[in-house]
Design a protein around this motif. Structure first.
Motif, PDB file in Angstrom:
ATOM      1  N   ARG A  39       3.345  -5.546  -9.458  1.00 41.96           N
ATOM      2  CA  ARG A  39       3.834  -6.905  -9.707  1.00 41.96           C
ATOM      3  C   ARG A  39       3.297  -7.856  -8.984  1.00 41.96           C
ATOM      4  N   SER A  40       2.305  -7.437  -7.968  1.00 43.90           N
ATOM      5  CA  SER A  40       1.577  -8.271  -7.118  1.00 43.90           C
ATOM      6  C   SER A  40       0.398  -9.046  -7.591  1.00 43.90           C
ATOM      7  N   PRO A  41      -0.316  -9.959  -6.800  1.00 45.14           N
ATOM      8  CA  PRO A  41      -1.143 -10.746  -7.564  1.00 45.14           C
ATOM      9  C   PRO A  41      -2.550  -9.704  -7.809  1.00 45.14           C
ATOM     10  N   TYR A  42      -2.361  -8.437  -7.408  1.00 49.87           N
ATOM     11  CA  TYR A  42      -3.659  -7.355  -7.417  1.00 49.87           C
ATOM     12  C   TYR A  42      -3.357  -6.481  -8.359  1.00 49.87           C
ATOM     13  N   GLY A  43      -2.150  -6.848  -9.374  1.00 44.87           N
ATOM     14  CA  GLY A  43      -1.885  -5.832 -10.170  1.00 44.87           C
ATOM     15  C   GLY A  43      -2.932  -5.631 -10.992  1.00 44.87           C
ATOM     16  N   ARG A  44      -3.801  -6.455 -11.464  1.00 45.78           N
ATOM     17  CA  ARG A  44      -4.805  -6.336 -12.292  1.00 45.78           C
ATOM     18  C   ARG A  44      -5.880  -5.262 -12.022  1.00 45.78           C
ATOM     19  N   TYR A  45      -6.050  -4.897 -10.509  1.00 45.00           N
ATOM     20  CA  TYR A  45      -6.657  -3.664 -10.329  1.00 45.00           C
ATOM     21  C   TYR A  45      -6.251  -2.299 -10.930  1.00 45.00           C
ATOM     22  N   LEU A  46      -4.906  -2.253 -11.417  1.00 41.13           N
ATOM     23  CA  LEU A  46      -4.283  -0.961 -11.901  1.00 41.13           C
ATOM     24  C   LEU A  46      -4.761  -0.834 -13.274  1.00 41.13           C
ATOM     25  N   LEU A  75     -10.902   0.912  -4.718  1.00 37.72           N
ATOM     26  CA  LEU A  75      -9.576   0.500  -5.256  1.00 37.72           C
ATOM     27  C   LEU A  75      -9.083   1.356  -6.255  1.00 37.72           C
ATOM     28  N   TYR A  76      -9.803   1.875  -7.039  1.00 35.37           N
ATOM     29  CA  TYR A  76      -9.487   2.856  -8.367  1.00 35.37           C
ATOM     30  C   TYR A  76      -8.951   3.898  -7.652  1.00 35.37           C
TER      31      TYR A  76
END
Length: 271
Positions: A39-46, A75-76
Motif C-alpha cells: 500500500r506504499s508508493p513502492y508497492g509496484r516493486y512487488l 528489491l526483489y
C-alpha cells in the motif's frame, strides 16, 4: 540421531510461552510488512514492474555500479524473503516445534534454531533467484517477440496448468511425505557432531523437500500477481493444510483439478 540432543523435555509450558509466540510474531510481522509495502508508493516493486523507470530505485540504478541489475535484484530479494517468511514458515511449524523440543536442553539451543531457519530460507532464497531470472527471460521475450506479446495470456495459462498437473506427480507426494513427518525427518538427518553445521544442513534438506512439493504453487504468484496479498494468503493456507493437517493430502487432487480446469477456461475464453 545422537543422544546429545537429549530426551524430549517436559517443558511444554516454556515452549508455549516463548517459542510459539516468537515464531508467530515473526510470521505476523512478515505479513504486516507485505501489507504496508503493497500500500506504499513502492508497492509496484512487488509486481515486478519497471523498477528502473522512476523513483528512488531509478536513482539507485544510476549511482550504483551495475545498478540496473543489482538494485532490482536486491528489491526483489527483499520482497521474496518477506513472501517466503509469511507463506512458508507457517507450513514448517511442526519441524521447528519438534527440533525445539529435541534441542531445548542444549546451551546453544537458540543458535541451532536460527541456523535451522537460515538453512531453510537459503533454499527458498535460491529458488527465488531462479524464479526471478526466469521472470526476466519471460519479460525479455514479451518485449522482443510481438506474437508472444499479443498472446501473453498463454504464459499465465501454462503456469496455472503446470501447477495443476504437478499436483498429481509422484515427486509432489514423495516430497510432501517428508514434510509431513518432521520427527522421522530429523531422526534420519540430524547428526550429533558439529551441531551448528548439521542444524543448517537440516534446514537446507528440509527446504529442498519443501521446494520440491510447493514450487509449482509458488510460481502461481507470477501468474496471479506477486503483490496480491489475497492470493498469498490463500496459497499459504492451502500449502499449510497440505503439509500439516491430517487430511491435507486429500486436498492435492481436487486442487489440481481446479487449476487444470481454470487453465482450460482461460484458453477457451481467449481462443
Amino acid at each position: 540421531m545422537n543422544a546429545s540432543a537429549g530426551p524430549l523435555p517436559p517443558g511444554n509450558s516454556r515452549r508455549l510461552r516463548v517459542f510459539v509466540p516468537v515464531l508467530a510474531a515473526l510470521i505476523g510481522l512478515a505479513w504486516l510488512s507485505l501489507w504496508a509495502w503493497a500500500r506504499s508508493p513502492y508497492g509496484r516493486y512487488l509486481e515486478h514492474g519497471d523498477w528502473t523507470a522512476s523513483g528512488p530505485a531509478a536513482f539507485l540504478c544510476r549511482v550504483v555500479p551495475a545498478g540496473a541489475v543489482v538494485v532490482p535484484m536486491a528489491l526483489y530479494a527483499a520482497a521474496w524473503i518477506l513472501m517466503t517468511t509469511a507463506m512458508m514458515l507457517p507450513t514448517t511449524l511442526p519441524l521447528f516445534n519438534t527440533f525445539d523440543r529435541l534441542t531445548a536442553r542444549r546451551p546453544d539451543h537458540g543458535r541451532l534454531l536460527m541456523l535451522l531457519g537460515l538453512g531453510y530460507m537459503t533454499v527458498w532464497g535460491a529458488f527465488g533467484l531462479l524464479a526471478h531470472a526466469l521472470h526476466g527471460v519471460v519479460l525479455f521475450a514479451l518485449a522482443n517477440i510481438p506474437a508472444l506479446a499479443w498472446h501473453g495470456w498463454l504464459i499465465g495459462a501454462a503456469t496455472i496448468a503446470l501447477a495443476g498437473a504437478f499436483q498429481f506427480s509422484s515427486l509432489k507426494y514423495r516430497c510432501l511425505e517428508k514434510c509431513r513427518t518432521p520427527l522421522s525427518f530429523i531422526i534420519e538427518h540430524w547428526r550429533g557432531q558439529a551441531q551448528a553445521r548439521h542444524a543448517f544442513a537440516l534446514g537446507l534438506q528440509h527446504g529442498l523437500f519443501c521446494v520440491g512439493c510447493c514450487w509449482a504453487l509458488m510460481l502461481l504468484m507470477f501468474a496471479l500477481g506477486a503483490g496480491s496479498l489475497g492470493w498469498m494468503l490463500l496459497l499459504a493456507a492451502v500449502m499449510a493444510i497440505e503439509k500439516n493437517v491430517r487430511w491435507g493430502q486429500r486436498l492435492s487432487a481436487p486442487l489440481g483439478i481446479a487449476l487444470l480446469s481454470w487453465a482450460v477456461v482461460l484458453v477457451a475464453s481467449h481462443a
